[in-house]
Enzyme design. Sequence first.
Site, PDB file in Angstrom:
ATOM      1  N   ALA A 391     -14.314  -6.500  -3.016  1.00  0.00           N
ATOM      2  CA  ALA A 391     -13.780  -5.866  -1.812  1.00  0.00           C
ATOM      3  C   ALA A 391     -12.921  -6.801  -0.976  1.00  0.00           C
ATOM      4  O   ALA A 391     -11.975  -6.360  -0.318  1.00  0.00           O
ATOM      5  CB  ALA A 391     -14.927  -5.310  -0.975  1.00  0.00           C
ATOM      6  N   GLY A 395      -9.229  -4.081   2.626  1.00  0.00           N
ATOM      7  CA  GLY A 395      -8.071  -3.197   2.751  1.00  0.00           C
ATOM      8  C   GLY A 395      -8.173  -1.958   1.888  1.00  0.00           C
ATOM      9  O   GLY A 395      -7.939  -0.827   2.364  1.00  0.00           O
ATOM     10  N   CYS A 514      -3.078  -8.424  -8.835  1.00  0.00           N
ATOM     11  CA  CYS A 514      -1.754  -8.576  -8.211  1.00  0.00           C
ATOM     12  C   CYS A 514      -0.990  -9.658  -8.961  1.00  0.00           C
ATOM     13  O   CYS A 514      -0.367 -10.536  -8.353  1.00  0.00           O
ATOM     14  CB  CYS A 514      -1.882  -8.908  -6.723  1.00  0.00           C
ATOM     15  SG  CYS A 514      -2.941 -10.308  -6.359  1.00  0.00           S
TER      16      CYS A 514
END
Length: 581
Positions: A391, A395, A514
């Site tokens: 987490a 966001g 990412c």
Amino acid sequence: MNEKRQSRQPRWVKTGTRPEQGQGRPTERKSRPGARPETGTRGPAGGQRDGVRKETSRQDPGARRASGSAGRGRSEGEGANSRFDRAERGVRADRTERTDRAERTERADRRERPVRSERPERVGRVARPDRQDSGARRELGSRPDNRRRFEVAEAAPRGGRVGIRLEQLRQVLDLVLNWQQPADVALSRWFKENARLGSRDRGELAEGLYDTLRHLRRYRQMATSGHGTATRRLAILGLSATLGAAALEEALEMDERAWLEHVGRIDPQSQSRAVRHSLPDWLDEKIGALAEPEALAQALNQPAPLDLRVNPLKAERDAMMTVLQAQLGELSDKLTATPYSPWGMRLDMHLPLNRWSQFTDGQIEVQDEGSQLLALMVGPKRQETVVDFCAGAGGKTLLLGALMRSTGRLYAMDVSAARLANAKPRLARSGLSNVIPIALSSENDTRVKRLSGKAHRVLVDAPCSGTGTLRRNPDLKWRQTPESLAALVEIQARILNSAARCVAPGGRLVYATCSILPDENEAQIEAFLAQHPDFELLDAREVLGDRVPALVLDGPYLSLRSDVHGTDGFFAAALQRKATG
């Protein structure tokens, strides 16, 4: 009282006898011709009182002996008294001379000291480390007589405000380039130590720092020539790119201006791709294996816009955009809707959002558009059990909870209790009541085992190299190495295997990073499916359906690139656990 008064009176050296108690002043004997007459006047130092001379510690011993002998001759007593008088006169004269000299010095000092209105204007101020432009850093100096101290302004750096900014950026680069902390953490720490900086000062420093980090390899090659320290030359290049070379002219020495003009004529196309786009060799090799590497590398070196998201529990995007555009006034064209996320807004400038009432009320949040699309990949529904396995600052958790309409159970798990604690203010603003934070000791924590086979949706936003976020975090390409990448790949595999145990039959597992590197993305999914035949890969185009009509994908994965989609680099794969029986 009389006894106390008499105890302070000296012995009578004239008569050699002490008067009896109650008697008045003894009758003064007639002195010899030429002898010093006794009077009742006070000397310069106040050595007499009503004709009685004070006894001091400086009396001549002979005089004290003479005054204590009742039967001695007159000549002996008068000789002792004469010696005493000479000694006392010398003491008084010395004391008077020292007092007069001190008074003359004090009067001269007052004449020389300027009054406040006559004080000359201070020039040449420099910024304190904790203060910018509004004051000078001072040190205490001494007056020539070492009796008083006053403030002395130091000489200012060349070029006024820009010269100050140049020196500050050099200090920040010295702190950041040791790579002990992420750049944003180190910069925040420096700002806290220099809390009086204004928003303009902070903005200029941040832009100069991040530009230097984006182009660090190329700047370092330029900085091999020139004069001064290498860090100062890096700061010159960073501010020249953000403020303009003309703004730096007054802050630079003549040889520095000549050097800046020389390196500005270097053609970037004459440099290798790794130098031109400031990539370490190992990362340049990885990017070179991807499609359109030149465009991707160039896009990763551009500053990123600020992406916002409305809270679906509290606001709708169109209505919020109307309010914010009115609030921005002449800058309203800087705010646009994101092309893919139905909740996103893109602000092409950076503003202090923490002062906006919409932010403090939890109506908007900061979140990149690519990260917003992960919530669509998870697809949570009301009353479901959902696990956000990594987490972090929360966001994605906030958006998942809002899509669940604050119903069901949403477990926000992370191995960092500090990151979960940082998410609490955001959770409080969001209005969610279905989030359950859990700080894990590891991916094999017993609380993970208790959820085995119970979760309808599990999101694993795994720790990664962050190469997709180089627009926002350019220091990552210098802090990561091939060895750290290999370690991350191993950690990702362990986390994915552990999180998969929580997925119920027919449930969905979404793996995301990412990163733009296949080692952390496609390769991980292929290895996982090979080890877990009870899971199957879902096509991202079918998962997203018509909710993102403008998004065109080439394969079963959600793969976003800065040069193609305008978002950070993101990867996501949706896996489904096969139903039993």
